[in-house]
Design an enzyme around this catalytic site. Structure first.
Site, PDB file in Angstrom:
ATOM      1  N   ARG A  18      28.413   7.798  -9.667  1.00  0.00           N
ATOM      2  CA  ARG A  18      29.742   7.283  -9.318  1.00  0.00           C
ATOM      3  C   ARG A  18      30.536   8.239  -8.442  1.00  0.00           C
ATOM      4  NH1 ARG A  18      31.570   7.223 -14.077  1.00  0.00           N
ATOM      5  NH2 ARG A  18      32.963   9.020 -13.971  1.00  0.00           N
ATOM      6  N   SER A  37      14.455  12.498 -13.361  1.00  0.00           N
ATOM      7  CA  SER A  37      14.694  11.873 -14.652  1.00  0.00           C
ATOM      8  C   SER A  37      13.426  12.017 -15.469  1.00  0.00           C
ATOM      9  CB  SER A  37      15.065  10.398 -14.498  1.00  0.00           C
ATOM     10  OG  SER A  37      15.124   9.756 -15.762  1.00  0.00           O
ATOM     11  N   TYR A  59      12.359  17.080 -15.023  1.00  0.00           N
ATOM     12  CA  TYR A  59      13.292  18.099 -14.542  1.00  0.00           C
ATOM     13  C   TYR A  59      12.519  19.325 -14.047  1.00  0.00           C
ATOM     14  CZ  TYR A  59      16.464  15.257 -17.420  1.00  0.00           C
ATOM     15  OH  TYR A  59      17.160  14.230 -17.991  1.00  0.00           O
ATOM     16  N   LYS A  98      31.300  19.908 -16.936  1.00  0.00           N
ATOM     17  CA  LYS A  98      32.150  20.441 -17.995  1.00  0.00           C
ATOM     18  C   LYS A  98      31.888  19.661 -19.290  1.00  0.00           C
ATOM     19  CE  LYS A  98      34.121  16.583 -17.928  1.00  0.00           C
ATOM     20  NZ  LYS A  98      33.946  15.753 -19.145  1.00  0.00           N
ATOM     21  N   ARG A 167      28.554  10.277 -25.632  1.00  0.00           N
ATOM     22  CA  ARG A 167      29.784  10.923 -26.088  1.00  0.00           C
ATOM     23  C   ARG A 167      30.019  10.737 -27.585  1.00  0.00           C
ATOM     24  NH1 ARG A 167      30.611   8.671 -21.159  1.00  0.00           N
ATOM     25  NH2 ARG A 167      31.648   9.925 -19.536  1.00  0.00           N
TER      26      ARG A 167
END
Length: 334
Positions: A18, A37, A59, A98, A167
């Site tokens: 995004r 990925s 990775y 972050k 999250r």
């Protein structure tokens, strides 16, 4: 600066797609060159969608690509430490999302690893690279609002219905303080140019979301009897604002951390009984962030926001989380 730095993206996170990849495209000194990925098909699809030349199914494969100069790490919080250490060992410069780590101790380990490897490590607080914050700091330093008495900042949104969101996984570093509370903490430290002395935070830990803090309200005590009051949440109406209150005036930033539309970077100054809008250039903060890191890599100049700053921010986050969990005031070590 005759060439552009080649970036590798570790993971297909929404923030990468995004904001960061488009920001790299808009920047002067960078280009997205590869994406990885653990799902090779996902990497390939994302690469095709965003015009990225190379897709890797691991990775490790991306880190082994000698043509990659910089690695961007948008992985879940609990993976920041591991892949920063591995990227540093591979000789890659690093932009890590972050918060840099889950604890200040982890962040310090990451900073030391980057220093040993001779690579740049930057924390992805893109908002700091928008020029309006230089203007705000100049206004404060000039005495335009008098002596600063307090800072208030909030950052909330609501995606509580997305129960599978990373999250909302406690072991993965989920929760609103990690995700968005880190912004008010960071901006208060940026503007006051001091470190907090104590934290008092109350939080709502949701049983529906693996026990992570879905809302938190806090007070950070700074020297000279100045405080940051803040709230952050992932189950609340969206806001991201900042106020700096002085003895003689007020600075109000309606969109403190996100500037998605033309003019959304503007803010307001109240001084001498008059409130006026301060217009600032429309700048893509993600592009500015990438170019700042690139100039440091190419010129050898120090980063404006040294990686040790991320350790200090994590110390404040550690204190906020401890205060919220134990429902007590927590003093920070000086």
């Amino acid at each position: 600066m005759s060439r552009k730095l080649r970036w590798g993206i570790l993971g297909c996170a929404a923030i990468a797609k995004r904001a960061v990849i488009p920001g790299l495209r808009l920047s002067e000194l960078n280009e997205p060159a590869a994406i990885a990925s653990r799902d090779a098909d996902k990497a390939k699809q994302t690469a095709e969608a965003f015009g990225i030349p190379v897709a890797y199914g691991s990775y490790e494969a991306l880190l082994a690509d000698e043509s990659i100069d910089v690695v961007y790490i948008p992985l879940p919080n609990h993976l920041h430490r591991e892949w920063t250490l591995r990227a540093a060992e591979a000789g890659k410069h690093i932009l890590c999302e972050k918060p840099l780590a889950l604890t200040a101790a982890e962040a310090a380990e990451m900073v030391e690893a980057a220093e040993r490897a001779g690579v740049r490590l930057a924390e992805a607080f893109m908002y700091r690279h928008h020029p309006r914050y230089d203007t705000i700091k100049e206004l404060i330093a000039s005495g335009a609002i008098g002596k600063v008495r307090g800072v208030r900042s909030v950052f909330t949104f609501n995606n509580a219905g997305d129960k599978g969101n990373v999250r909302f996984r406690k072991a993965w570093g989920g929760g609103s303080i990690y995700d968005v509370g880190c912004y008010p903490i960071s901006v208060a430290r940026l503007l006051l140019e001091q470190e907090p002395e104590a934290a008092t935070v109350q939080a709502f830990f949701s049983p529906e979301h693996d026990g992570v803090d879905m809302m938190a309200s806090g007070l950070l005590e700074f020297p000279d009897s100045v405080a940051l009051t803040f709230d952050c949440g992932m189950w609340a109406a969206p806001r991201n604002t900042l106020e700096v209150l002085g003895t003689d005036g007020l600075i109000e930033v309606p969109s403190a951390f996100l500037t998605p539309q033309p003019g959304s970077g503007n803010f307001y100054l109240t001084a001498g009984g008059e409130r006026r809008e301060i217009a600032v250039p429309d700048v893509n903060a993600y592009a500015a962030q990438a170019d700042h890191l690139a100039r440091s890599i190419l010129d050898g100049t120090p980063l404006r926001f040294e990686p040790a700053d991320a350790v200090r921010n994590m110390k404040a986050i550690d204190a906020c989380l401890l205060s919220a969990r134990e429902r007590r005031r927590v003093e920070l070590e000086s």
